[in-house]
Enzyme design. Structure first.
Site, PDB file in Angstrom:
ATOM      1  N   TYR A 222     -56.656  -3.237  16.173  1.00 47.11           N
ATOM      2  CA  TYR A 222     -56.370  -3.339  14.918  1.00 47.11           C
ATOM      3  C   TYR A 222     -55.201  -4.627  15.088  1.00 47.11           C
ATOM      4  CZ  TYR A 222     -59.090   0.252  13.415  1.00 47.11           C
ATOM      5  OH  TYR A 222     -60.171   1.041  13.142  1.00 47.11           O
ATOM      6  N   HIS A 379     -75.507   0.199   4.517  1.00 46.95           N
ATOM      7  CA  HIS A 379     -74.486   0.085   5.592  1.00 46.95           C
ATOM      8  C   HIS A 379     -75.030  -0.547   7.051  1.00 46.95           C
ATOM      9  CE1 HIS A 379     -70.882   1.921   7.843  1.00 46.95           C
ATOM     10  NE2 HIS A 379     -71.851   1.975   8.778  1.00 46.95           N
ATOM     11  N   GLU A 380     -75.866   0.103   7.489  1.00 43.05           N
ATOM     12  CA  GLU A 380     -76.373  -0.383   8.772  1.00 43.05           C
ATOM     13  C   GLU A 380     -76.887  -1.830   8.746  1.00 43.05           C
ATOM     14  OE1 GLU A 380     -75.873   1.211  10.950  1.00 43.05           O
ATOM     15  OE2 GLU A 380     -75.630   3.461  10.232  1.00 43.05           O
ATOM     16  N   HIS A 383     -73.968  -4.032   9.433  1.00 46.00           N
ATOM     17  CA  HIS A 383     -73.506  -4.326  10.767  1.00 46.00           C
ATOM     18  C   HIS A 383     -74.354  -5.450  11.143  1.00 46.00           C
ATOM     19  CE1 HIS A 383     -70.894  -1.210  11.262  1.00 46.00           C
ATOM     20  NE2 HIS A 383     -71.657  -0.354  11.072  1.00 46.00           N
ATOM     21  N   GLU A 407     -67.546  -2.092   9.612  1.00 45.52           N
ATOM     22  CA  GLU A 407     -68.059  -0.951   8.787  1.00 45.52           C
ATOM     23  C   GLU A 407     -68.153  -1.172   7.135  1.00 45.52           C
ATOM     24  OE1 GLU A 407     -69.377   1.392  10.269  1.00 45.52           O
ATOM     25  OE2 GLU A 407     -68.550   0.746  12.113  1.00 45.52           O
ATOM     26  N   HIS A 514     -69.496  11.039  16.110  1.00 54.19           N
ATOM     27  CA  HIS A 514     -68.504  10.189  16.791  1.00 54.19           C
ATOM     28  C   HIS A 514     -67.621  10.842  17.750  1.00 54.19           C
ATOM     29  CE1 HIS A 514     -70.104   8.676  13.128  1.00 54.19           C
ATOM     30  NE2 HIS A 514     -69.583   7.727  13.489  1.00 54.19           N
TER      31      HIS A 514
HETATM   32  C1  BJ2 Z   1     -74.522   6.354   9.963  1.00 52.72           C
HETATM   33  C2  BJ2 Z   1     -73.154   5.530  10.556  1.00 52.72           C
HETATM   34  C3  BJ2 Z   1     -72.669   4.603  12.718  1.00 52.72           C
HETATM   35  C4  BJ2 Z   1     -72.322   3.399  12.028  1.00 52.72           C
HETATM   36  C5  BJ2 Z   1     -73.280   4.133  14.184  1.00 52.72           C
HETATM   37  C6  BJ2 Z   1     -72.784   5.240  15.047  1.00 52.72           C
HETATM   38  C7  BJ2 Z   1     -71.532   4.857  15.836  1.00 52.72           C
HETATM   39  C8  BJ2 Z   1     -71.433   3.508  15.825  1.00 52.72           C
HETATM   40  C9  BJ2 Z   1     -73.288   1.908  14.772  1.00 52.72           C
HETATM   41  C10 BJ2 Z   1     -72.325   0.657  15.800  1.00 52.72           C
HETATM   42  C11 BJ2 Z   1     -72.054  -0.308  14.575  1.00 52.72           C
HETATM   43  C12 BJ2 Z   1     -71.210  -1.582  15.308  1.00 52.72           C
HETATM   44  C13 BJ2 Z   1     -72.116   6.440  10.635  1.00 52.72           C
HETATM   45  C14 BJ2 Z   1     -71.407   5.755   8.290  1.00 52.72           C
HETATM   46  C15 BJ2 Z   1     -70.176   5.959   7.327  1.00 52.72           C
HETATM   47  C16 BJ2 Z   1     -69.578   7.252   8.055  1.00 52.72           C
HETATM   48  C17 BJ2 Z   1     -69.945   7.269   9.524  1.00 52.72           C
HETATM   49  C18 BJ2 Z   1     -70.505   8.770   9.607  1.00 52.72           C
HETATM   50  N1  BJ2 Z   1     -73.536   5.298  12.082  1.00 52.72           N
HETATM   51  N2  BJ2 Z   1     -72.595   3.023  14.814  1.00 52.72           N
HETATM   52  N3  BJ2 Z   1     -73.190   0.159  16.657  1.00 52.72           N
HETATM   53  N4  BJ2 Z   1     -71.422   6.403   9.504  1.00 52.72           N
HETATM   54  O1  BJ2 Z   1     -71.047   3.107  11.927  1.00 52.72           O
HETATM   55  O2  BJ2 Z   1     -73.228   2.676  11.556  1.00 52.72           O
HETATM   56  O3  BJ2 Z   1     -74.461   1.658  14.354  1.00 52.72           O
HETATM   57  O4  BJ2 Z   1     -71.693  -2.765  15.579  1.00 52.72           O
HETATM   58  O5  BJ2 Z   1     -69.959  -1.040  15.307  1.00 52.72           O
HETATM   59  O6  BJ2 Z   1     -71.669   7.074  11.583  1.00 52.72           O
HETATM   60  O7  BJ2 Z   1     -69.537   9.785   9.808  1.00 52.72           O
HETATM   61  O8  BJ2 Z   1     -71.772   9.260   9.291  1.00 52.72           O
HETATM   62 ZN    ZN Z   2     -71.025   1.637  10.479  1.00 50.45          ZN
END
Ligand code: BJ2
Ligand code: ZN
Length: 874
Positions: A222, A379-380, A383, A407, A514
């Site tokens: 950050y 959301h995805e 990214h 995000e 996570h």
């Molecule tokens: C469903 C969403 C994540 C995301 C995934 C898994 C962890 C990181 C990525 C990264 C993207 C990047 C998720 C959505 C909102 C709240 C949270 C939850 N999956 N990730 N590679 N969410 O952020 O998309 O795809 O490039 O940093 O976990 O708690 O469901």
């Molecule tokens: Zn995300």
């Protein structure tokens, strides 16, 4: 294609990509030129290595097997080796990199150095152990199956889609409780044993980078010294709104689940439509404000219209391109995994992937046709859009401006997509449905708040929890209280409690993706706030929002097809992490700070409605604190009080000393004003204690109870201010009179300047002249005691009044309280009775002896005249 062509194209791509053209500045020092050459090579090799690692990860995540896991681990070690090598190069070749003239170069090296150090912090064997540990945790999360509620022998239920669906649609409290418990017990529990070693490794890596622990290491992204304080402040601004939501939802849930909602005001965590109670949109139907009006849950419409996961992604892609943003490339459509395969285990938790080669970008999602998943699709896709926008940055800057930015992209667009207006436009809401009326807006805003506002404390606490673990706060108590701490925060921030009893056998945080997957989570909190800042700015750009025009509120804005909005967004995204995030935010919004005003403005009509509604339903926002939390709050409050009152007490004593050693008006005034101050402070403390800790007598810690007992007995400070002033003045007057009384001499009646000390004391001690002794005794008693009789009467009255305010019957009782014994008076009496014969023997003996000296002073009554005993006072 010929290999030569490929090489030329690659070179051309690389040349376009770098913002570090070599050797153009004649003043540039040789080392900088060398650095640029190094970076080009680094970029090429790291993209390659990164591609290999991403591919191995993808192959594993889309086909969990021992074989794929082995390759994944191998590749990650290869990647670490490469990073180590780079880091070694940097440290030997570019020791003085901070002196580079070009700030972009300094920034690049700073980032590369950190990544490199992580890999080199651990020797290969330990790094392997760490990777294996993480892989094991992630595998437990992704492959655990649970047993069904209605059939204990059917044990093949997965989180996605089975448990997620039950949590979403079931209203059977017992079933929800069962599912919640199954998941938390079967995933969190087994992960627990790996978590402590994981924390150890993570901290070791952070420390080798000169960060205090892994929490601080995460926060580096950050690039702000004040990030923690800023986040806390944002939360404090939004908390009252969350508490209004919580109170409203709680009241509504009582209609469905009755007795489950208890007096403590906490909501059981299994009743909110989501396994982690992180967002609550799935219980919309239970809390809908105006059931007869339209809602935006378009799941049924999507199903009716035969939506498929692919169609959901196409809809999303079309929205992005309508803004002039980049379409998903062919590789994306070919390689992504958009549905759960039936024939193998996969990591179902949705994610977006950048394969680091500038052309391979994918999404992996076990998509289900629901409104909730439509939002996740966006959301995805956000990214991937970010990856596409910054793909021409050097590798090291191909990241979000900060993790929250990444995000926020898809979510920002989804804010438009989900408006009733847009849903109509894409045919998911019937075109005849009225949507512009107040009730429909409130319905809409509530469903949005169930997703966004309910999420805030969750988004904050996951990392608050991990910060506390990383920095040792949680481990400082034995036995370790990982799970208790989790529930402490869940209670404090979200107002939730576990549906079933929990213990330190459990590790409920581990049941959230996570945590075992080692993904920082603060990003989602940040995203929830800044996506509304982005939305506001893009809506202004699109002319869809006008702060002055009530017909164009922020929550109705849909930026669909606005190229202006699209290019504003793209300008920020394309910067990647090449500049500090405030600069990027400035490009996108004109602001350079995170700020809750946009999210507040968006939800303003709902917040007003909730406040009114809760008042009508007689719902008080908030919930009871636990006794433990109260005790620790009480402890820190007492620490503060202790510091403050020591300081005040010191000041008062200095003033009292000054007065006692130099009785004058000035000193008297100062002393009185300090004593008034301290009385006020004691009263304030007392008031705070009774309102904040009314149940302090029930605290478990006896030391705490004792301290509270002491500070809640105020003594004279309990008097109202003016009475206290009078009391202090009377006391001062009496002591002053006592200390300054002078009497006349026996031998020389005109000399009237004898003081008690030393003159009268000396005479009483040394003189054997009965008349002189009588004179001195009488003079002292008449002149010191006589004049204060009235004052004393007033003093007694007022001090009894103070005693009564402290719940004692009079001042005597208050004094006796200091001895902390119910039988104290009787005990003293008994002591006296024991000693009395001895005293009487003494008395008789002394009387006989005195009779020899003062014979005629003694009568038959056996009493000794009080002036013959060598002391003045008695
Ligand atoms: C469903 C969403 C994540 C995301 C995934 C898994 C962890 C990181 C990525 C990264 C993207 C990047 C998720 C959505 C909102 C709240 C949270 C939850 N999956 N990730 N590679 N969410 O952020 O998309 O795809 O490039 O940093 O976990 O708690 O469901
Ligand atoms: Zn995300």
């Amino acid at each position: 294609m010929e290999w030569r062509e490929v090489a030329i194209i690659s070179l051309w791509l690389i040349a376009c990509a770098y913002s570090f053209p070599s050797g153009s500045d004649p003043l540039e020092n040789g080392l900088e030129t060398e650095a640029r050459v190094f970076l080009e090579e680094y970029d090429r090799r790291s993209s390659e290595k990164c591609f290999k690692q991403a591919s191995a990860n993808w192959n594993y995540a889309t086909d969990i097997r021992e074989e794929t896991e082995k390759i994944k681990l191998q590749e990650s070690l290869e990647y670490a080796k490469f990073q180590k090598e780079i880091w070694n190069n940097i440290t030997t070749q570019f020791k003085i990199r901070d002196n580079f003239k070009d700030p972009a170069l300094v920034r690049t090296f700073k980032k590369i150095a950190i990544i490199g150090t992580s890999a080199s912090a651990l020797p290969e064997e330990r790094l392997k152990e760490f990777q294996q540990l993480k892989s094991t945790m992630a595998k437990i999360y992704s492959t655990t199956k649970t047993c069904a509620y209605e059939d204990a022998t059917k044990c093949d239920l997965s989180l996605d889609p089975d448990l997620t669906e039950i949590m979403k649609v079931s209203r059977d409290e017992q079933q929800l409780r069962h599912v919640w418990k199954e998941w938390h017990d079967k995933v969190g529990g087994p992960i627990r044993q790996y978590y402590k070693p994981y924390v150890g490794f993570s901290n070791e890596i952070a420390k080798s980078n000169n960060f205090s622990d892994a929490g601080a290491f995460w926060l580096r992204e950050y690039e702000s010294e004040t990030i923690k304080e800023d986040i806390e402040q944002l939360w404090q601004t939004l908390k009252p709104f969350y508490q209004q939501m919580h109170a409203y939802v709680r009241a509504k849930l009582r209609d469905t689940y009755g007795g489950q909602i208890t007096e403590d005001g906490l909501i059981p965590a299994h009743l909110l439509g989501n396994m982690w109670a992180q967002s609550w949109e799935n219980i919309y139907s239970l809390v809908v404000p105006f059931p007869e009006k339209a809602s935006i849950d378009v799941t049924d419409q999507m199903k009716q219209q035969g939506y498929t996961p692919l169609k959901m992604f196409q809809i999303s892609d079309e929205f992005f391109t309508s803004l002039g943003l980049i379409p998903m490339p062919p590789e994306f459509w070919k390689e992504s995994l958009l549905e759960k395969p039936k024939d193998r285990e996969v990591v179902c938790h949705a994610s977006a992937w950048d394969f680091c080669n500038r052309k391979d970008f994918r999404i992996k999602q076990c998509t289900v046709v629901t409104t909730e998943d439509l939002i996740t699709v966006h959301h995805e896709m956000g990214h991937v859009q970010y990856y596409l926008q910054y793909k021409d940055q050097p590798m090291i800057f191909r990241r979000g401006a900060n993790p929250g930015f990444h995000e926020a992209v898809g979510d920002t667009l989804a804010l438009s997509v989900i408006t009733p207006k847009h849903l109509k436009e894409i045919g998911l809401l019937d075109s005849s449905t009225p949507i512009d009326d107040y009730e429909t807006s409130i319905n809409f805003l509530l469903s949005m708040a169930l997703e966004k506002i309910a999420f805030l404390p969750f988004g904050y606490l996951i990392d608050k929890y991990r910060w506390d673990i990383f920095d040792g706060t949680v481990d400082s108590v034995e036995p370790s209280n990982y799970n208790a701490h989790w529930w402490k925060l869940r209670r404090e921030y979200q107002g939730l409690k576990p549906p079933v009893e929990r213990s330190e056998e459990n590790f409920d945080a581990g049941a959230k993706y996570h945590v075992p997957a080692d993904v920082e989570y603060l990003r989602y909190f940040v995203s929830k706030v800044i996506q509304f800042q982005f939305h506001r700015s893009l809506c202004l750009e699109a002319g869809q929002y006008d702060p002055e025009d009530p017909r164009k509120p922020l929550h109705n804005c849909d930026i669909y097809r606005s190229k202006a909005a699209g290019s504003k967004l793209a300008a920020g995204l394309a910067m990647g992490s090449s500049r500090p995030w405030p600069e990027v935010m400035k490009v996108m919004t004109g602001q350079d700070k995170m700020d809750a005003s946009a999210i507040r403005e968006y939800f303003k009509p709902l917040e007003d409605w909730l406040i009114l509604q809760n008042a009508k339903l007689a719902q008080t926002p908030g919930w009871q604190k636990s006794k433990n939390d109260l005790e620790s709050d009480a402890r820190s409050y007492l620490e503060q009080v202790d510091q403050l009152s020591s300081q005040k007490c010191y000041e008062l004593f200095v003033a009292e000393w000054a007065y006692a050693t130099d009785i004058n008006d000035e000193n008297e005034k100062t002393k009185l004003s300090f004593s008034l101050d301290i009385a006020k402070l004691s009263k304030e403390i007392w008031q705070n204690v009774t309102t904040t800790f009314p149940l302090w007598r029930e605290f478990k810690d006896p030391d705490l109870v004792r301290k509270f007992k002491t500070i809640t007995i105020l003594g004279s400070a309990a008097l109202p201010d003016d009475q206290y002033k009078k009391y202090a003045q009377l006391e001062t007057d009496m002591t002053k009179h006592y200390s300054t009384t002078k009497v006349c001499s026996f031998k020389n009646k005109k000399t009237c300047n004898l003081s008690l000390e030393p003159d009268l004391i000396k005479i009483m001690r040394e003189s054997r002249d009965e008349e002189e002794l009588r004179h001195v005794w009488t003079e002292w008693h008449d002149k010191s005691g006589g004049p204060i009789k009235q004052t004393y009467k007033q003093f007694v009255e007022i001090s009894n009044q103070a005693a009564k305010l402290n719940n004692f019957k009079d001042t005597g009782a208050l004094w006796l309280d200091g001895y902390e014994s119910e039988t104290f008076k009787d005990d003293v009496e008994e002591l006296w009775q024991t000693l009395k014969p001895l005293y009487q023997q003494m008395h008789a003996y002394v009387r006989a002896k005195l009779r020899n000296v003062y014979g005629d002073q003694f009568s038959d009554d056996g009493l000794i005249p009080a002036h013959l005993l060598g002391i003045c006072q008695y």
